[in-house]
Design a protein around this motif. Structure first.
Motif, mmCIF file in Angstrom:
data_model
loop_
_atom_site.group_PDB
_atom_site.id
_atom_site.type_symbol
_atom_site.label_atom_id
_atom_site.label_comp_id
_atom_site.label_asym_id
_atom_site.label_seq_id
_atom_site.Cartn_x
_atom_site.Cartn_y
_atom_site.Cartn_z
ATOM 1 N N LYS A 118 39.737 27.038 44.760
ATOM 2 C CA LYS A 118 38.286 27.074 44.540
ATOM 3 C C LYS A 118 37.902 28.256 43.666
ATOM 4 N N ARG A 119 38.606 29.385 43.837
ATOM 5 C CA ARG A 119 38.330 30.554 43.018
ATOM 6 C C ARG A 119 38.692 30.280 41.559
ATOM 7 N N PHE A 120 39.809 29.598 41.325
ATOM 8 C CA PHE A 120 40.201 29.239 39.963
ATOM 9 C C PHE A 120 39.144 28.333 39.323
ATOM 10 N N LYS A 121 38.630 27.382 40.102
ATOM 11 C CA LYS A 121 37.628 26.463 39.568
ATOM 12 C C LYS A 121 36.333 27.196 39.216
ATOM 13 N N LEU A 122 35.941 28.144 40.064
ATOM 14 C CA LEU A 122 34.743 28.936 39.787
ATOM 15 C C LEU A 122 34.932 29.775 38.530
ATOM 16 N N GLU A 123 36.107 30.365 38.387
ATOM 17 C CA GLU A 123 36.391 31.165 37.213
ATOM 18 C C GLU A 123 36.369 30.298 35.954
ATOM 19 N N ALA A 124 36.858 29.066 36.061
ATOM 20 C CA ALA A 124 36.839 28.150 34.913
ATOM 21 C C ALA A 124 35.404 27.842 34.491
ATOM 22 N N LYS A 125 34.522 27.636 35.456
ATOM 23 C CA LYS A 125 33.119 27.389 35.129
ATOM 24 C C LYS A 125 32.505 28.592 34.421
ATOM 25 N N THR A 126 32.831 29.780 34.919
ATOM 26 C CA THR A 126 32.301 31.001 34.320
ATOM 27 C C THR A 126 32.795 31.159 32.880
ATOM 28 N N ARG A 127 34.085 30.928 32.676
ATOM 29 C CA ARG A 127 34.648 31.047 31.326
ATOM 30 C C ARG A 127 34.042 30.016 30.383
ATOM 31 N N SER A 128 33.858 28.817 30.901
ATOM 32 C CA SER A 128 33.313 27.749 30.072
ATOM 33 C C SER A 128 31.922 28.089 29.573
ATOM 34 N N ARG A 129 31.093 28.665 30.476
ATOM 35 C CA ARG A 129 29.730 29.038 30.082
ATOM 36 C C ARG A 129 29.732 30.237 29.132
ATOM 37 N N ALA A 130 30.614 31.197 29.401
ATOM 38 C CA ALA A 130 30.586 32.440 28.637
ATOM 39 C C ALA A 130 31.158 32.289 27.234
ATOM 40 N N ILE A 163 43.590 28.901 32.756
ATOM 41 C CA ILE A 163 43.906 29.560 34.023
ATOM 42 C C ILE A 163 45.286 29.126 34.510
ATOM 43 N N ALA A 164 45.587 27.840 34.356
ATOM 44 C CA ALA A 164 46.901 27.338 34.757
ATOM 45 C C ALA A 164 48.011 28.039 33.966
ATOM 46 N N HIS A 165 47.796 28.226 32.663
ATOM 47 C CA HIS A 165 48.791 28.918 31.837
ATOM 48 C C HIS A 165 49.011 30.334 32.342
ATOM 49 N N GLU A 166 47.927 31.011 32.717
ATOM 50 C CA GLU A 166 48.032 32.382 33.210
ATOM 51 C C GLU A 166 48.826 32.453 34.511
ATOM 52 N N GLN A 167 48.809 31.350 35.267
ATOM 53 C CA GLN A 167 49.546 31.306 36.534
ATOM 54 C C GLN A 167 50.967 30.760 36.366
ATOM 55 N N GLY A 168 51.347 30.462 35.108
ATOM 56 C CA GLY A 168 52.713 30.022 34.855
ATOM 57 C C GLY A 168 52.922 28.527 34.838
ATOM 58 N N PHE A 169 51.835 27.752 34.652
ATOM 59 C CA PHE A 169 51.937 26.296 34.643
ATOM 60 C C PHE A 169 51.505 25.750 33.284
ATOM 61 N N ARG A 211 38.370 38.421 37.283
ATOM 62 C CA ARG A 211 37.920 38.094 35.928
ATOM 63 C C ARG A 211 38.609 39.053 34.960
ATOM 64 N N THR A 212 39.068 38.540 33.845
ATOM 65 C CA THR A 212 39.725 39.390 32.861
ATOM 66 C C THR A 212 38.702 40.282 32.164
ATOM 67 N N ASN A 213 39.197 41.346 31.518
ATOM 68 C CA ASN A 213 38.298 42.235 30.778
ATOM 69 C C ASN A 213 37.555 41.490 29.673
#
Length: 228
Positions: free
Chosen positions: A10-22, A34-40, A65-67
């Protein structure tokens, strides 16, 4: 093979929404990043590792969240945030309502500490009043402690709603037990803003300057120690 908990997904999904908007990328692309960052290779492969919901009964909701993403979220987005900032502005549908993600009041404070630490890591501090971060700080972070009973309090955001909630509806504080505290007057005083009075974690807004953000972070850390 590593298993992700329900809260992590759920945290990954929330972060994806944030990145998409930003950054104005598609939601699916943000999930794949996000999946790539986790090795997938992609989001679908990551999802195959998700654990059952029951494995996550005591997990805490964390801010990550990344810098670069934080820097982008601090910039003005006039085409999206066209309402006038202020306490009586209508609900902001572009910021996720996360109040039901928190498992406890300590989880709320830990999340806020991580959020402020992420902002203060950046060398340049400037929060636009039409930015995603501006509204997140108003909605996702604690502003004050309000009394529910003479001995029980609740942690609320800048709009006097449970932290993480964006609504103009009347809220019955008694129902939100995960946000309740049982602090003494002396304990509340230790983390209260000197100018605004007892129970307020900040006076001048933490999005207005680095100095005020650092002071707010110190108050949060003191509150966390009191709750320990």
């Amino acid at each position: 093979m590593h298993k992700f908990t329900y809260t992590q997904i759920k945290r990954f999904k929330l972060e994806a929404k944030t990145r998409s908007r930003a950054s104005e990328i598609g939601h699916i692309k943000a999930l794949d990043c996000i999946a790539h960052e986790q090795g997938f290779g992609n989001w679908s492969l990551l999802m195959k590792t998700a654990a059952p919901d029951t494995d996550d009964s005591v997990a805490s909701f964390k801010f990550i969240r990344t810098n670069d993403d934080m820097r982008s979220a601090m910039r003005n987005r006039l085409e999206i945030f066209d309402r006038v900032p202020g306490r009586y502005a209508p609900p902001n549908m572009d910021v996720a309502s996360i109040w039901n993600e928190f498992s406890s009041v300590t989880n709320v404070v830990d999340f806020a500490i991580d959020y402020m630490a992420a902002i203060l890591k950046l060398p340049r501090f400037h929060v636009g009043l039409r930015s995603l971060v501006y509204w997140e700080m108003r909605l996702w972070l604690p502003y004050s402690i309000e009394f529910v009973t003479p001995t029980k309090q609740i942690l609320v955001n800048r709009h006097y709603k449970p932290v993480g909630m964006d609504t103009r509806e009347h809220i019955v504080y008694e129902k939100f037990e995960s946000f309740h505290t049982n602090l003494s007057s002396d304990q509340i005083k230790t983390f209260s803003d000197d100018d605004y009075g007892q129970g307020y974690l900040y006076g001048p807004s933490p999005w207005s300057s680095r100095k005020h953000a650092e002071l707010y972070l110190n108050h949060l850390k003191t509150l966390r120690l009191v709750l320990h």
